[in-house]
Design an enzyme around this catalytic site. Structure first.
Site, PDB file in Angstrom:
ATOM      1  N   ASP A  97       0.832  -1.200   0.000  1.00 13.16           N
ATOM      2  CA  ASP A  97       0.000   0.000   0.000  1.00 13.16           C
ATOM      3  C   ASP A  97       0.869   1.253   0.000  1.00 13.16           C
ATOM      4  OD1 ASP A  97      -2.714   0.987   0.143  1.00 13.16           O
ATOM      5  OD2 ASP A  97      -3.147  -0.662   1.518  1.00 13.16           O
ATOM      6  N   ASP A 199      -3.689   4.068  -2.326  1.00 14.79           N
ATOM      7  CA  ASP A 199      -4.868   4.412  -1.548  1.00 14.79           C
ATOM      8  C   ASP A 199      -5.436   5.749  -2.025  1.00 14.79           C
ATOM      9  OD1 ASP A 199      -6.499   3.815   0.933  1.00 14.79           O
ATOM     10  OD2 ASP A 199      -5.715   5.786   1.495  1.00 14.79           O
ATOM     11  N   GLU A 266      -6.876   2.776  -6.095  1.00 12.95           N
ATOM     12  CA  GLU A 266      -8.224   2.743  -5.532  1.00 12.95           C
ATOM     13  C   GLU A 266      -8.921   4.051  -5.866  1.00 12.95           C
ATOM     14  OE1 GLU A 266     -10.325   2.542  -1.116  1.00 12.95           O
ATOM     15  OE2 GLU A 266      -8.579   3.813  -1.486  1.00 12.95           O
ATOM     16  N   HIS A 328     -10.885  -4.532   3.163  1.00  9.94           N
ATOM     17  CA  HIS A 328     -10.830  -4.140   4.575  1.00  9.94           C
ATOM     18  C   HIS A 328     -11.734  -2.962   4.904  1.00  9.94           C
ATOM     19  CE1 HIS A 328      -8.240  -1.430   2.416  1.00  9.94           C
ATOM     20  NE2 HIS A 328      -8.166  -0.641   3.459  1.00  9.94           N
ATOM     21  N   ASP A 329     -12.450  -2.419   3.928  1.00 15.24           N
ATOM     22  CA  ASP A 329     -13.281  -1.235   4.151  1.00 15.24           C
ATOM     23  C   ASP A 329     -14.777  -1.496   4.060  1.00 15.24           C
ATOM     24  OD1 ASP A 329     -11.307   0.700   4.648  1.00 15.24           O
ATOM     25  OD2 ASP A 329     -10.974   1.057   2.517  1.00 15.24           O
TER      26      ASP A 329
END
Length: 541
Positions: A97, A199, A266, A328-329
């Site tokens: 990330d 991200d 993302e 994970h969100d």
């Protein structure tokens, strides 16, 4: 191959929750290394590691205080190097990330920037004077609730934070900021990473004029007002700025100086995500691929899947998407789509089959291959600032972040010998790897990913959708040996009549008797015509 990422399967690891090696209840890098054989046996091509960098953990590592250091919670730099070596030995690429749009407020850059208006890093963050009445300069809102502006008395100015106040936004209009961030990426490239997951890639630039955002249009069926005021704005000026493209080109140029490296971004936007994905991946000088939240929501219809995939390739015929159903969100998809399943196991298998059929790169989230469900947590058990702010309307992201379950009979399901940072509850422990025998969701994932890997049309063939009524989804993946992919997106059985010859191939969940194809609830079928034969026609029975 430099384009290894095309059609690849990426497995997302959330380091805090994968495997604890030292008994402190928090997963770490040595723990990940220990469990990499599981990922390789699944059939993945790469791992994506969520942040493990130095951080005060206000947002679980998405608030970075040192971009080139490993947080002691997760181990040492030597542990990271060992992880990369082991992954590469298993044939797994390593993606990490990069949280570049903002840093932690504990980062030395911000400590210097906030001190006064004249220091060398004074414009490294987004600062603005107050209005005459003391209010922030515009109406921009934080994703995590409230205004996107926080007051700094030392400068007598506001600073921008699209997320927590502890996550100040870097000023990408400043060339020195871009250079510094590219240097941190170069550091990890030189350590052998194979790519970056970026991200909030569309948040990098803000409107220099600081114009206020307009209201978002009300969409049919939506509750109004929404639980989070952020959803009431069209974020025209606080993100999605055209200057973003030039910085993506700088990043691409950096990676093109290394062999076989990759960028996946993302794209977070409720109104324009697929168009941005297309814009950010078209051509050969931007991102290699991008993903959005289009398939991470509640929609589970043939029309939605078709519109999303077709919409991307129509906007960017030479672009490349990355598709995922969980991360994970968001609430885990087996729970999110439960009403559409004849059983959770059948739904989990079908989700794997859908991904195996989609054109693009696939991303799996740890535990997805076990049919893992969302964990129900009490308010007292939460750690996520989203849940703590918006409870009970939004319970936050902790429910999808609870630890990976390895051994059904072991304390904490084999994740840790200590007390896990989030609880491992019986409903989740029941899905442990040790329970996943013949006929399990894990076996289905392994079989489907192996089938995809061995079937060129599924890895690289173009897609042609069929005109079928809900809840049936069907499309051809083209190639010298084309494959017909069919899905029944409902709990009730459905049947189709074939006109022409075809045979079931791969791990299909269907039965074929002459010209009649029966799909059970959440059934799926992969079919191939005989070599040289015409493609069969299909009609609902």
């Amino acid at each position: 191959m430099n384009d290894w990422w095309r059609g690849a399967v990426i497995y997302q690891i959330y380091p805090r929750s994968f495997q604890d090696s030292d008994g402190d209840g928090i997963g770490d890098l040595p723990g990940i290394t220990r469990r990499l054989d599981h990922v390789a046996a699944l059939g993945a091509d790469a791992i994506w590691l969520s942040p493990f960098f130095a951080s005060p953990m206000a947002d679980m590592g998405y608030d970075v205080s040192d971009y080139t250091a490993v947080d002691p919670l997760f181990g040492r730099m030597a542990d990271f190097d060992a992880l990369v070596r082991r992954a590469h030995a298993l044939g797994l690429k390593v993606i990490i990330d990069q949280v570049l749009s903002h840093s932690s407020d504990r980062h030395p850059w911000f400590a210097e920037s906030r001190a006064d208006r004249d220091n060398p890093k004074a414009d490294w963050y987004v600062w603005a004077d107050p209005l005459a009445n003391g209010a922030p300069p515009n109406d921009w809102l934080s994703v995590f609730g409230g205004p996107a502006w926080a007051w700094e008395p030392r400068r007598r100015q506001y600073y921008l934070h699209n997320f927590l106040a502890a996550q100040p936004d870097l000023n990408f209009h400043c060339p020195e900021v871009q250079d510094a961030l590219l240097d941190t990426m170069r550091f990890w490239l030189d350590r052998g990473v194979d790519g970056f997951r970026l991200d909030t890639v569309n948040f990098y630039f803000h409107d220099k004029k600081l114009r206020s955002n307009p209201p978002a249009p009300l969409r049919a069926g939506e509750d109004w007002p929404p639980g989070n005021p952020y959803d009431m704005q069209l974020h025209r000026y606080s993100k999605n700025q055209p200057e973003n493209i030039a910085f993506l080109q700088r990043m691409r140029a950096l990676l093109d100086g290394y062999d076989g490296r990759m960028l996946v971004g993302e794209v977070g936007d409720a109104h324009n995500a697929v168009a941005l994905m297309a814009d950010y991946t078209r051509g050969t000088d931007r991102l290699h691929m991008a993903y959005s939240f289009e398939m991470l929501g509640p929609q589970f219809t043939a029309a939605h899947f078709r519109d999303t995939v077709e919409g991307f390739y129509k906007a960017a015929p030479d672009g490349w998407p990355c598709w995922s159903f969980s991360n994970h969100d968001v609430i885990r998809h087996v729970t999110r789509w439960a009403e559409h399943g004849s059983s959770r196991t059948a739904l989990a298998r079908q989700a794997a089959a859908l991904l195996a059929g989609f054109q693009g790169t696939l991303c799996l989230y740890q535990g997805e291959e076990l049919g893992q469900t969302e964990t129900e947590l009490s308010y007292e058990e939460l750690t996520d600032p989203v849940g703590l702010t918006f409870w009970p309307d939004n319970k936050g992201r902790d429910g999808c972040r609870t630890p990976m379950v390895w051994e059904a009979e072991a304390p904490a399901a084999g994740f840790s010998t200590g007390t896990p940072w989030l609880p491992v509850k019986p409903a989740q422990q029941a899905h442990a790897v040790s329970t996943q025998g013949k006929g399990s969701v894990l076996e289905a994932y392994r079989d489907l990913l192996a089938f995809r890997r061995a079937t060129p049309a599924l890895v690289s063939g173009e897609t042609t959708f069929l005109a079928l009524p809900e809840p049936l989804l069907g499309f051809w993946r083209d190639g010298p040996e084309p494959v017909l992919c069919l899905y029944n997106l409902s709990p009730a059985p459905r049947a189709l009549t074939l006109t022409g010859d075809a045979r079931l191939i791969g791990p299909s969940q269907a039965s074929l008797s002459k010209t009649s194809l029966a799909l059970p609830g959440n059934g799926f079928a992969f079919l191939a015509p005989p070599p040289g034969a015409a493609r069969p026609g299909l009609t609902p029975a």
